[in-house]
Write an enzyme that holds these catalytic residues in place. Structure first.
Site, PDB file in Angstrom:
ATOM      1  N   ASP A   1       0.801  -1.263   0.026  1.00  0.00           N
ATOM      2  CA  ASP A   1      -0.115   0.150  -0.030  1.00  0.00           C
ATOM      3  C   ASP A   1       0.891   1.124  -0.072  1.00  0.00           C
ATOM      4  O   ASP A   1       2.065   0.992   0.351  1.00  0.00           O
ATOM      5  CB  ASP A   1      -0.783  -0.001   1.310  1.00  0.00           C
ATOM      6  CG  ASP A   1      -1.756   0.976   1.639  1.00  0.00           C
ATOM      7  OD1 ASP A   1      -2.499   1.472   0.458  1.00  0.00           O
ATOM      8  OD2 ASP A   1      -1.628   1.682   2.384  1.00  0.00           O
TER       9      ASP A   1
ATOM     10  N   ASP B   1       0.083   5.263   1.144  1.00  0.00           N
ATOM     11  CA  ASP B   1      -0.316   6.051   2.082  1.00  0.00           C
ATOM     12  C   ASP B   1      -0.370   5.375   3.290  1.00  0.00           C
ATOM     13  O   ASP B   1      -1.195   4.485   3.390  1.00  0.00           O
ATOM     14  CB  ASP B   1      -1.606   6.606   1.888  1.00  0.00           C
ATOM     15  CG  ASP B   1      -1.387   7.935   0.783  1.00  0.00           C
ATOM     16  OD1 ASP B   1       0.061   8.264   0.660  1.00  0.00           O
ATOM     17  OD2 ASP B   1      -2.374   8.252   0.350  1.00  0.00           O
TER      18      ASP B   1
ATOM     19  N   GLY C   1      -7.191   4.805   3.555  1.00  0.00           N
ATOM     20  CA  GLY C   1      -7.245   3.676   2.395  1.00  0.00           C
ATOM     21  C   GLY C   1      -8.564   3.749   1.835  1.00  0.00           C
ATOM     22  O   GLY C   1      -8.833   2.759   0.710  1.00  0.00           O
TER      23      GLY C   1
ATOM     24  N   ARG D   1     -11.378   8.274  -3.044  1.00  0.00           N
ATOM     25  CA  ARG D   1     -11.924   9.706  -2.886  1.00  0.00           C
ATOM     26  C   ARG D   1     -13.396   9.894  -2.892  1.00  0.00           C
ATOM     27  O   ARG D   1     -13.706  10.584  -2.058  1.00  0.00           O
ATOM     28  CB  ARG D   1     -11.245  10.487  -4.282  1.00  0.00           C
ATOM     29  CG  ARG D   1     -11.183  11.949  -3.961  1.00  0.00           C
ATOM     30  CD  ARG D   1     -10.770  12.679  -5.269  1.00  0.00           C
ATOM     31  NE  ARG D   1      -9.529  11.719  -5.853  1.00  0.00           N
ATOM     32  CZ  ARG D   1      -9.133  11.847  -7.058  1.00  0.00           C
ATOM     33  NH1 ARG D   1      -9.595  12.539  -7.902  1.00  0.00           N
ATOM     34  NH2 ARG D   1      -7.936  11.159  -7.322  1.00  0.00           N
TER      35      ARG D   1
ATOM     36  N   SER E   1      -4.958   5.048  -4.131  1.00  0.00           N
ATOM     37  CA  SER E   1      -4.658   6.573  -4.725  1.00  0.00           C
ATOM     38  C   SER E   1      -4.758   6.521  -6.276  1.00  0.00           C
ATOM     39  O   SER E   1      -3.971   5.752  -6.773  1.00  0.00           O
ATOM     40  CB  SER E   1      -3.677   7.205  -4.080  1.00  0.00           C
ATOM     41  OG  SER E   1      -3.544   8.282  -4.570  1.00  0.00           O
TER      42      SER E   1
ATOM     43  N   ASN F   1      -3.432   9.134  -7.395  1.00  0.00           N
ATOM     44  CA  ASN F   1      -2.314   9.895  -7.589  1.00  0.00           C
ATOM     45  C   ASN F   1      -0.867   9.199  -7.304  1.00  0.00           C
ATOM     46  O   ASN F   1       0.162   9.899  -6.858  1.00  0.00           O
ATOM     47  CB  ASN F   1      -2.163  11.170  -6.651  1.00  0.00           C
ATOM     48  CG  ASN F   1      -3.701  11.907  -7.175  1.00  0.00           C
ATOM     49  OD1 ASN F   1      -3.764  12.614  -8.411  1.00  0.00           O
ATOM     50  ND2 ASN F   1      -4.469  12.003  -6.261  1.00  0.00           N
TER      51      ASN F   1
ATOM     52  N   ASP G   1      -1.876  -0.469   6.148  1.00  0.00           N
ATOM     53  CA  ASP G   1      -2.046   0.319   7.194  1.00  0.00           C
ATOM     54  C   ASP G   1      -3.392   0.285   7.315  1.00  0.00           C
ATOM     55  O   ASP G   1      -3.958   1.014   8.652  1.00  0.00           O
ATOM     56  CB  ASP G   1      -1.265   1.610   7.117  1.00  0.00           C
ATOM     57  CG  ASP G   1      -2.165   2.516   6.273  1.00  0.00           C
ATOM     58  OD1 ASP G   1      -2.567   2.269   5.083  1.00  0.00           O
ATOM     59  OD2 ASP G   1      -2.568   3.639   6.651  1.00  0.00           O
TER      60      ASP G   1
HETATM   61  P1  B16 Z   1      -6.532   9.829  -4.367  1.00  0.00           P
HETATM   62  P2  B16 Z   1      -3.691   4.104  -0.079  1.00  0.00           P
HETATM   63  C1  B16 Z   1      -5.187   6.172  -0.046  1.00  0.00           C
HETATM   64  O1  B16 Z   1      -3.998   5.629  -0.430  1.00  0.00           O
HETATM   65  C2  B16 Z   1      -5.448   7.117   0.978  1.00  0.00           C
HETATM   66  O2  B16 Z   1      -5.309   6.472   2.197  1.00  0.00           O
HETATM   67  C3  B16 Z   1      -6.907   7.532   1.280  1.00  0.00           C
HETATM   68  O3  B16 Z   1      -6.912   8.512   2.268  1.00  0.00           O
HETATM   69  C4  B16 Z   1      -7.155   8.326  -0.104  1.00  0.00           C
HETATM   70  O4  B16 Z   1      -8.490   8.837  -0.088  1.00  0.00           O
HETATM   71  C5  B16 Z   1      -7.096   7.323  -1.023  1.00  0.00           C
HETATM   72  O5  B16 Z   1      -5.993   6.643  -1.271  1.00  0.00           O
HETATM   73  C6  B16 Z   1      -7.754   7.895  -2.879  1.00  0.00           C
HETATM   74  O6  B16 Z   1      -6.654   8.936  -3.023  1.00  0.00           O
HETATM   75  O7  B16 Z   1      -7.688  10.780  -3.767  1.00  0.00           O
HETATM   76  O8  B16 Z   1      -5.253  10.349  -4.576  1.00  0.00           O
HETATM   77  O9  B16 Z   1      -6.965   8.975  -5.466  1.00  0.00           O
HETATM   78  O10 B16 Z   1      -3.540   3.963   1.495  1.00  0.00           O
HETATM   79  O11 B16 Z   1      -4.443   3.349  -0.657  1.00  0.00           O
HETATM   80  O12 B16 Z   1      -2.199   4.276  -0.408  1.00  0.00           O
HETATM   81 MG    MG Z   2      -2.996   3.032   3.166  1.00  0.00          MG
END
Ligand code: B16
Ligand code: MG
Length: 219
Positions: free
Chosen positions: A8, A10, A45, A48, A115, A117, A169
């Site tokens: 993962d 974030d 996790g 959006r 994400s 991004n 996480d």
């Molecule tokens: P984005 P992970 C997740 O990343 C974040 O923990 C979560 O807070 C966020 O809403 C999600 O990505 C989407 O992110 O808006 O950049 O597409 O923990 O799965 O790496």
């Molecule tokens: Mg995460």
């Protein structure tokens, strides 16, 4: 035998929770919604669009899908702009060391993040070279706890789920790993990721030595 690792992003490789918080807070302030760090932690996790649904529910507000999508896009513009400040110094302690060690020992490595991004974050960290496969929010339509993103990673690595260890996480991420038939390592407190096969408080504790010692029959 373990041949691959799926990470993962974030909360495991880096922590952009603060940037997410600032961007959601700004959107909330602009719209007169309540938003605090406790609510922000519930967004760990999740996608959006699911995140904005949590925030709206917290505020007792109902909006149509199109309006929610537009507002989430607005948040994302500010979030992406703030990613320009992420640098190669922003790995979580221990993450870069583990990725380097896995490369040295010839393991296959994939990203499995919700994400959209993720590539930009990895680019800012200068971390793209540690991954053979990038699975992110653009790779599959399903969100964790569905195992699709991890199955995408193992498939692209050419491995079976039981040949891979997933690092996560988020509670929903560990659920996804278990449903998909992967071994799992949770990063964080017992109440969040205690259902993982193995748990560490932080990535700094998650050395390849510790992992091999625990899963000794699999290496
Ligand atoms: P984005 P992970 C997740 O990343 C974040 O923990 C979560 O807070 C966020 O809403 C999600 O990505 C989407 O992110 O808006 O950049 O597409 O923990 O799965 O790496
Ligand atoms: Mg995460």
């Amino acid at each position: 035998m373990i041949k691959g690792f799926i990470f993962d992003l974030d909360g495991v490789i880096t922590d952009t929770a603060e940037q997410h918080y600032v961007a959601w807070k700004r959107l909330s302030d602009e719209n007169g919604w309540k938003f605090d760090r406790e609510v922000n932690d519930r967004l760990r996790g999740i996608s959006r669009l699911d995140s904005i649904k949590v925030i709206l529910q917290y505020n007792g507000i109902l909006l149509d899908e199109k309006t929610m999508g537009n507002l989430a896009t607005q948040k994302n513009v500010n979030y992406v702009e703030s990613l320009d400040d992420v640098t190669p110094d922003d790995f979580l302690p221990g993450a870069k060391e583990l990725l380097t060690h896995l490369r040295t020992e010839g393991f296959h490595v994939a990203l499995g993040s919700a994400s959209k991004n993720a590539s930009k974050v990895l680019q800012q960290l200068n971390a793209l070279g540690y991954f053979d496969v990038i699975g992110d929010g653009n790779s599959v339509p399903e969100s964790k706890p569905d195992p699709a993103i991890f199955l995408y990673g193992s498939d692209k690595l050419g491995l079976q789920p039981d040949e891979c260890i997933v690092f996560e996480d988020a509670e929903s991420g560990i659920d996804a790993a278990k449903t998909g038939g992967f071994y799992s390592v949770g990063i964080g407190p017992e109440e969040r990721v205690g259902h993982a096969d193995l748990r560490f408080d932080t990535m700094a504790d998650a050395t390849l030595f510790e992992i091999k010692s625990y899963f000794k029959d699999l290496f």
